[in-house]
Design an enzyme around this catalytic site. Structure first.
Site, PDB file in Angstrom:
ATOM      1  N   ARG A 132       0.814  -1.217   0.000  1.00  0.00           N
ATOM      2  CA  ARG A 132       0.000   0.000   0.000  1.00  0.00           C
ATOM      3  C   ARG A 132       0.847   1.267   0.000  1.00  0.00           C
ATOM      4  O   ARG A 132       0.351   2.362  -0.325  1.00  0.00           O
ATOM      5  CB  ARG A 132      -0.879   0.035   1.260  1.00  0.00           C
ATOM      6  CG  ARG A 132      -2.236  -0.549   1.067  1.00  0.00           C
ATOM      7  CD  ARG A 132      -3.280   0.470   0.716  1.00  0.00           C
ATOM      8  NE  ARG A 132      -3.681   1.279   1.869  1.00  0.00           N
ATOM      9  CZ  ARG A 132      -4.726   2.092   1.868  1.00  0.00           C
ATOM     10  NH1 ARG A 132      -5.485   2.179   0.800  1.00  0.00           N
ATOM     11  NH2 ARG A 132      -5.017   2.817   2.914  1.00  0.00           N
TER      12      ARG A 132
ATOM     13  N   ARG B  48       0.820   3.795  -2.924  1.00  0.00           N
ATOM     14  CA  ARG B  48      -0.291   4.638  -3.388  1.00  0.00           C
ATOM     15  C   ARG B  48       0.083   6.123  -3.286  1.00  0.00           C
ATOM     16  O   ARG B  48       0.716   6.556  -2.340  1.00  0.00           O
ATOM     17  CB  ARG B  48      -1.558   4.262  -2.617  1.00  0.00           C
ATOM     18  CG  ARG B  48      -2.063   5.195  -1.585  1.00  0.00           C
ATOM     19  CD  ARG B  48      -2.958   4.437  -0.612  1.00  0.00           C
ATOM     20  NE  ARG B  48      -2.567   4.857   0.719  1.00  0.00           N
ATOM     21  CZ  ARG B  48      -3.288   5.681   1.480  1.00  0.00           C
ATOM     22  NH1 ARG B  48      -4.459   6.101   1.068  1.00  0.00           N
ATOM     23  NH2 ARG B  48      -2.858   6.065   2.644  1.00  0.00           N
TER      24      ARG B  48
ATOM     25  N   CYS C 234       4.490  32.415  27.493  1.00  0.00           N
ATOM     26  CA  CYS C 234       4.358  30.968  27.750  1.00  0.00           C
ATOM     27  C   CYS C 234       4.040  30.718  29.221  1.00  0.00           C
ATOM     28  O   CYS C 234       4.775  31.165  30.100  1.00  0.00           O
ATOM     29  CB  CYS C 234       5.661  30.265  27.373  1.00  0.00           C
ATOM     30  SG  CYS C 234       5.745  28.571  27.987  1.00  0.00           S
TER      31      CYS C 234
ATOM     32  N   CYS D 107       7.065  28.757  31.091  1.00  0.00           N
ATOM     33  CA  CYS D 107       8.399  29.309  31.323  1.00  0.00           C
ATOM     34  C   CYS D 107       8.548  29.759  32.785  1.00  0.00           C
ATOM     35  O   CYS D 107       7.572  30.141  33.439  1.00  0.00           O
ATOM     36  CB  CYS D 107       8.669  30.492  30.384  1.00  0.00           C
ATOM     37  SG  CYS D 107       9.239  29.991  28.731  1.00  0.00           S
TER      38      CYS D 107
ATOM     39  N   ASP E 250      -3.757  22.786  35.835  1.00  0.00           N
ATOM     40  CA  ASP E 250      -4.780  23.788  36.138  1.00  0.00           C
ATOM     41  C   ASP E 250      -6.143  23.409  35.549  1.00  0.00           C
ATOM     42  O   ASP E 250      -7.167  23.915  35.971  1.00  0.00           O
ATOM     43  CB  ASP E 250      -4.337  25.164  35.609  1.00  0.00           C
ATOM     44  CG  ASP E 250      -3.014  25.615  36.229  1.00  0.00           C
ATOM     45  OD1 ASP E 250      -2.768  25.298  37.411  1.00  0.00           O
ATOM     46  OD2 ASP E 250      -2.213  26.265  35.530  1.00  0.00           O
TER      47      ASP E 250
ATOM     48  N   HIS F  22      12.682  27.175  26.790  1.00  0.00           N
ATOM     49  CA  HIS F  22      11.481  27.103  25.947  1.00  0.00           C
ATOM     50  C   HIS F  22      11.769  26.522  24.560  1.00  0.00           C
ATOM     51  O   HIS F  22      10.875  25.960  23.913  1.00  0.00           O
ATOM     52  CB  HIS F  22      10.897  28.515  25.820  1.00  0.00           C
ATOM     53  CG  HIS F  22       9.584  28.595  25.098  1.00  0.00           C
ATOM     54  ND1 HIS F  22       8.379  28.295  25.709  1.00  0.00           N
ATOM     55  CD2 HIS F  22       9.276  28.927  23.816  1.00  0.00           C
ATOM     56  CE1 HIS F  22       7.395  28.449  24.834  1.00  0.00           C
ATOM     57  NE2 HIS F  22       7.906  28.828  23.677  1.00  0.00           N
TER      58      HIS F  22
ATOM     59  N   ASN G  26       2.658  14.571  24.974  1.00  0.00           N
ATOM     60  CA  ASN G  26       2.170  14.878  23.629  1.00  0.00           C
ATOM     61  C   ASN G  26       3.124  15.905  23.060  1.00  0.00           C
ATOM     62  O   ASN G  26       3.243  16.999  23.592  1.00  0.00           O
ATOM     63  CB  ASN G  26       0.765  15.481  23.677  1.00  0.00           C
ATOM     64  CG  ASN G  26      -0.268  14.488  24.166  1.00  0.00           C
ATOM     65  OD1 ASN G  26      -0.184  13.298  23.879  1.00  0.00           O
ATOM     66  ND2 ASN G  26      -1.249  14.970  24.915  1.00  0.00           N
TER      67      ASN G  26
ATOM     68  N   SER H 164      -0.709  21.872  23.203  1.00  0.00           N
ATOM     69  CA  SER H 164      -1.137  23.260  23.086  1.00  0.00           C
ATOM     70  C   SER H 164      -0.025  24.247  23.424  1.00  0.00           C
ATOM     71  O   SER H 164      -0.214  25.444  23.331  1.00  0.00           O
ATOM     72  CB  SER H 164      -2.364  23.495  23.960  1.00  0.00           C
ATOM     73  OG  SER H 164      -2.204  22.897  25.228  1.00  0.00           O
TER      74      SER H 164
ATOM     75  N   HIS I 110       6.564  24.544  24.741  1.00  0.00           N
ATOM     76  CA  HIS I 110       7.537  24.405  25.828  1.00  0.00           C
ATOM     77  C   HIS I 110       7.682  22.915  26.167  1.00  0.00           C
ATOM     78  O   HIS I 110       6.684  22.215  26.324  1.00  0.00           O
ATOM     79  CB  HIS I 110       7.058  25.193  27.060  1.00  0.00           C
ATOM     80  CG  HIS I 110       8.128  25.351  28.097  1.00  0.00           C
ATOM     81  ND1 HIS I 110       8.728  26.558  28.376  1.00  0.00           N
ATOM     82  CD2 HIS I 110       8.744  24.448  28.893  1.00  0.00           C
ATOM     83  CE1 HIS I 110       9.646  26.387  29.318  1.00  0.00           C
ATOM     84  NE2 HIS I 110       9.671  25.105  29.643  1.00  0.00           N
TER      85      HIS I 110
ATOM     86  N   HIS J 250       7.408  19.682  27.695  1.00  0.00           N
ATOM     87  CA  HIS J 250       6.716  19.217  28.897  1.00  0.00           C
ATOM     88  C   HIS J 250       5.942  17.942  28.626  1.00  0.00           C
ATOM     89  O   HIS J 250       5.647  17.611  27.482  1.00  0.00           O
ATOM     90  CB  HIS J 250       5.752  20.293  29.421  1.00  0.00           C
ATOM     91  CG  HIS J 250       4.510  20.444  28.584  1.00  0.00           C
ATOM     92  ND1 HIS J 250       4.507  21.027  27.331  1.00  0.00           N
ATOM     93  CD2 HIS J 250       3.218  20.078  28.814  1.00  0.00           C
ATOM     94  CE1 HIS J 250       3.276  21.016  26.837  1.00  0.00           C
ATOM     95  NE2 HIS J 250       2.473  20.444  27.705  1.00  0.00           N
TER      96      HIS J 250
ATOM     97  N   GLN K 164       2.982  15.061  30.810  1.00  0.00           N
ATOM     98  CA  GLN K 164       1.909  15.056  31.794  1.00  0.00           C
ATOM     99  C   GLN K 164       1.917  13.743  32.573  1.00  0.00           C
ATOM    100  O   GLN K 164       2.504  12.748  32.133  1.00  0.00           O
ATOM    101  CB  GLN K 164       0.549  15.201  31.095  1.00  0.00           C
ATOM    102  CG  GLN K 164       0.412  16.465  30.274  1.00  0.00           C
ATOM    103  CD  GLN K 164      -1.045  16.741  29.893  1.00  0.00           C
ATOM    104  OE1 GLN K 164      -1.939  16.671  30.736  1.00  0.00           O
ATOM    105  NE2 GLN K 164      -1.288  17.041  28.637  1.00  0.00           N
TER     106      GLN K 164
HETATM  107  O1  LIG Z   1      -3.918  18.589  28.386  1.00  0.00           O
HETATM  108  P1  LIG Z   1      -3.674  19.201  27.055  1.00  0.00           P
HETATM  109  O2  LIG Z   1      -2.230  19.112  26.624  1.00  0.00           O
HETATM  110  O3  LIG Z   1      -4.209  20.592  26.935  1.00  0.00           O
HETATM  111  O4  LIG Z   1      -4.549  18.327  26.051  1.00  0.00           O
HETATM  112  C1  LIG Z   1      -4.044  17.353  25.180  1.00  0.00           C
HETATM  113  O5  LIG Z   1      -3.772  16.133  25.888  1.00  0.00           O
HETATM  114  C2  LIG Z   1      -4.885  15.480  26.489  1.00  0.00           C
HETATM  115  C3  LIG Z   1      -4.422  14.166  27.093  1.00  0.00           C
HETATM  116  O6  LIG Z   1      -3.912  13.272  26.119  1.00  0.00           O
HETATM  117  C4  LIG Z   1      -6.022  15.264  25.478  1.00  0.00           C
HETATM  118  O7  LIG Z   1      -7.163  14.797  26.165  1.00  0.00           O
HETATM  119  C5  LIG Z   1      -6.379  16.566  24.743  1.00  0.00           C
HETATM  120  O8  LIG Z   1      -7.342  16.293  23.757  1.00  0.00           O
HETATM  121  C6  LIG Z   1      -5.105  17.139  24.120  1.00  0.00           C
HETATM  122  O9  LIG Z   1      -5.398  18.352  23.446  1.00  0.00           O
HETATM  123  O1  LIG Z   2      -7.927   4.783   1.272  1.00  0.00           O
HETATM  124  P1  LIG Z   2      -7.659   6.239   1.464  1.00  0.00           P
HETATM  125  O2  LIG Z   2      -8.917   7.081   1.505  1.00  0.00           O
HETATM  126  O3  LIG Z   2      -6.641   6.797   0.526  1.00  0.00           O
HETATM  127  O4  LIG Z   2      -6.995   6.317   2.927  1.00  0.00           O
HETATM  128  C1  LIG Z   2      -7.621   6.729   4.104  1.00  0.00           C
HETATM  129  O5  LIG Z   2      -8.465   5.709   4.639  1.00  0.00           O
HETATM  130  C2  LIG Z   2      -7.808   4.503   5.031  1.00  0.00           C
HETATM  131  C3  LIG Z   2      -8.831   3.570   5.659  1.00  0.00           C
HETATM  132  O6  LIG Z   2      -9.435   4.122   6.822  1.00  0.00           O
HETATM  133  C4  LIG Z   2      -6.652   4.781   5.997  1.00  0.00           C
HETATM  134  O7  LIG Z   2      -5.924   3.591   6.216  1.00  0.00           O
HETATM  135  C5  LIG Z   2      -5.706   5.852   5.445  1.00  0.00           C
HETATM  136  O8  LIG Z   2      -4.725   6.161   6.422  1.00  0.00           O
HETATM  137  C6  LIG Z   2      -6.523   7.100   5.084  1.00  0.00           C
HETATM  138  O9  LIG Z   2      -5.671   8.088   4.550  1.00  0.00           O
END
Ligand SMILES: O=P(O)(O)O[C@H]1O[C@H](CO)[C@@H](O)[C@H](O)[C@H]1O
Ligand SMILES: O=P(O)(O)O[C@H]1O[C@H](CO)[C@@H](O)[C@H](O)[C@H]1O
Lengths: 343, 343
Positions: free
Chosen positions: B27, B30, B51, B54, B77, B113, B153, B161, B164, B166, B168
């Site tokens: 695949r 493609r 930030c 910071c 928070d 940062h 993340n 978001s 910086h 970090h 969790q």
């Molecule tokens: O807590 P944050 O960094 O604002 O939020 C991020 O991480 C969380 C935990 O994976 C998710 O639920 C949020 O959707 C994402 O935006």
């Molecule tokens: O087949 P498409 O539309 O090119 O591809 C899309 O759908 C697929 C099936 O959910 C996914 O695996 C791909 O990552 C997505 O880009």
């Protein structure tokens, strides 16, 4: 109304998968400083000469699309699953694999490049339903195929690589993970209660009316109690049916009407062509006893606060459990208002 | 080398979750016509007055960050989980829910940062490891807490978001879905074989050397046989350890070195600050017998072909099973080259 569910962090049980979702009602207050999605307000032409799904255009493999009038189905040019590929098993200590065969198809919902299901009439959507029935039947009759997954990825944010209205059908020999879970949960309930899990659930929801968005004679559109995505919904036949082949008389039209109602409401919610992945879960085509199955169609849309701010299923969600910020009941109120308003 | 795995569609079994991933080697050919991610090549300042992470800046709730020198931890928070919220249970037919309490923290990896883990020295990352240990211990000692999820993340595309550096820590009373699955699979194996599932797996991989990216005295960095994300990796202690509290002597540094090696390789792969969610799965802190646990850290990066083209886990993946286009073995080759090259 269980008011605690609107005020305090809790988890809800998904009766169909046996898994939990974490709900944090107060989290919706947190300010958003992260990534915004691009919104395309581009008006699309009804025909795009560079679109490989438009009628009479040439696809990448050289085939020319027919001059189709409503729905057009063809085998995916870059299919993830194929027939005739080698059968093998790897059973090497803790390395376990097995070959998988299948057939992947693409289904164009309309020759009109500019439309989505939300812009089509229920009568036109019914033709899509008929095509789904035909494919489910034909693929299911193939002895290589034991499960048929019908789905749609709508919108660039859902990895959809072409805005022409279309969905996909991936069919295969074994049951995918999600289907396997739902198969097991429905079977356990059916064996114990001699009735359909979803049928009994819908009866309970119809009595409560807190999460029902719409109903007609044959279907309800509902935000399930355990919804993961902020505006996740499910279309469920009121009476138990194993698959879309069980639709009788006017029911294919009533199903199309339910699709029409929810997709139109989605587009109104944030005044944008609402992205989502949708899919139909229904009985496997493995010829086994599937009396426990109650088919349903789900919509998983990613948007959370506006056309540009989506919910990210990342760190905690990937390593822990899905987590949502607004409650299903609040989402139900917002969508119901859009469905009942005549604007 | 099982060559069939490089040529034909198949599914692989995840020994840790009991679920399957669909692999479609062909695949990858493609063409991509879908959404491209934005790449920010913006050079960040070492200090950003706007930030909220910071040092010495004021957060949304009015608190002022200390003038921290390396790592700084505080309570989120906008915590998804809180202590002192109401305890309740909903057990109303097919509506099942229960309150969930917990503590959510934010951990700044560096006051700088402009940095990410990939830009930090292993010595500095070791300070992050020490902070993780301290939090795992302290949160775990709280009688409300039975599981501690450490994660990061990274990158706007992962819903982060704030750039910086970090991560969790969300800790809670019950085991989240993913942890529950891994708990069960490891327990079943341990009961049957009297040895660690991941320990035995790593021995097999060390003999094969097809998916190992890096090793030092205490750790391997590996693309698991069942990896879902195109460049998913896992850091695993060679000898069984239940949690990061079991790190002895030099092992916290060796763990930091492994993190340093893989994050640097990621940044080189597509010449971009590589987005991912990472997380540590380890023994619950529920005081039960957790002798079956073998802790590990996983990286789930979304990029597929370039800094701007990611893998979308959408329709089929949401309704069926995860599906990948390039094989783990090919991904391992690409990353190993970047680790061994001295550039
Ligand atoms: O807590 P944050 O960094 O604002 O939020 C991020 O991480 C969380 C935990 O994976 C998710 O639920 C949020 O959707 C994402 O935006
Ligand atoms: O087949 P498409 O539309 O090119 O591809 C899309 O759908 C697929 C099936 O959910 C996914 O695996 C791909 O990552 C997505 O880009």
């Amino acid at each position: 109304m269980h008011t605690d569910l609107q005020d305090y962090s809790h988890k809800r049980y998904n009766i169909l998968t046996g898994e939990w979702v974490l709900v944090s009602p107060h989290r919706a207050k947190r300010p958003w400083q992260g990534q915004n999605e691009a919104v395309s307000n581009e008006v699309r032409p009804t025909y795009d000469p560079s679109c490989y799904l438009c009628a009479r255009n040439t696809r990448i493999n050289g085939e020319i699309n027919p001059k189709y009038k409503d729905v057009f189905v063809f085998t995916n040019d870059f299919a993830a699953l194929q027939t005739g590929s080698k059968s093998f098993t790897v059973d090497d200590g803790l390395l376990i694999a097995q070959s998988e065969q299948g057939i992947c198809k693409v289904i164009c919902f309309s020759p009109d490049h500019s439309k989505s299901l939300a812009d089509m009439t229920a009568k036109d959507i019914e033709k899509v339903v008929f095509a789904w029935q035909k494919e489910y039947k034909e693929l299911g009759d193939n002895k290589l195929i034991n499960y048929v997954q019908i789905f749609e990825n709508k919108g660039a944010v859902m990895g959809c690589s072409n805005p022409h209205p279309h969905g996909q059908i991936w069919s295969q020999t074994t049951l995918p993970n999600e289907v396997d879970k739902k198969d097991q949960q429905q079977l356990d309930y059916f064996n114990k209660n001699k009735s359909s899990l979803l049928g009994d659930y819908i009866k309970q929801e119809l009595a409560k009316k807190e999460r029902i968005l719409f109903e007609n004679d044959a279907f309800v559109v509902i935000i399930p109690f355990w919804a993961i995505w902020p505006f996740e919904t499910m279309i469920v036949p009121k009476e138990q049916q194993h698959s879309i082949l069980d639709l009788k008389d006017k029911e294919s039209f009533l199903f199309a009407e339910a699709i029409s109602v929810i997709t139109k409401a989605y587009d109104k919610l944030f005044n944008t062509s609402f992205p989502y992945s949708s899919g139909i879960h229904q009985a496997p085509t493995n010829g086994k006893d599937n009396n426990h199955w109650h088919w349903h169609m789900s919509f998983y849309p990613p948007l959370l606060r506006s056309a540009t701010v989506k919910k990210f299923m990342v760190g905690y969600e990937m390593f822990g459990s899905p987590q949502r910020d607004i409650t299903p009941e609040l989402a139900a109120k917002m969508l119901t208002k859009l469905i009942t308003s005549k604007a």
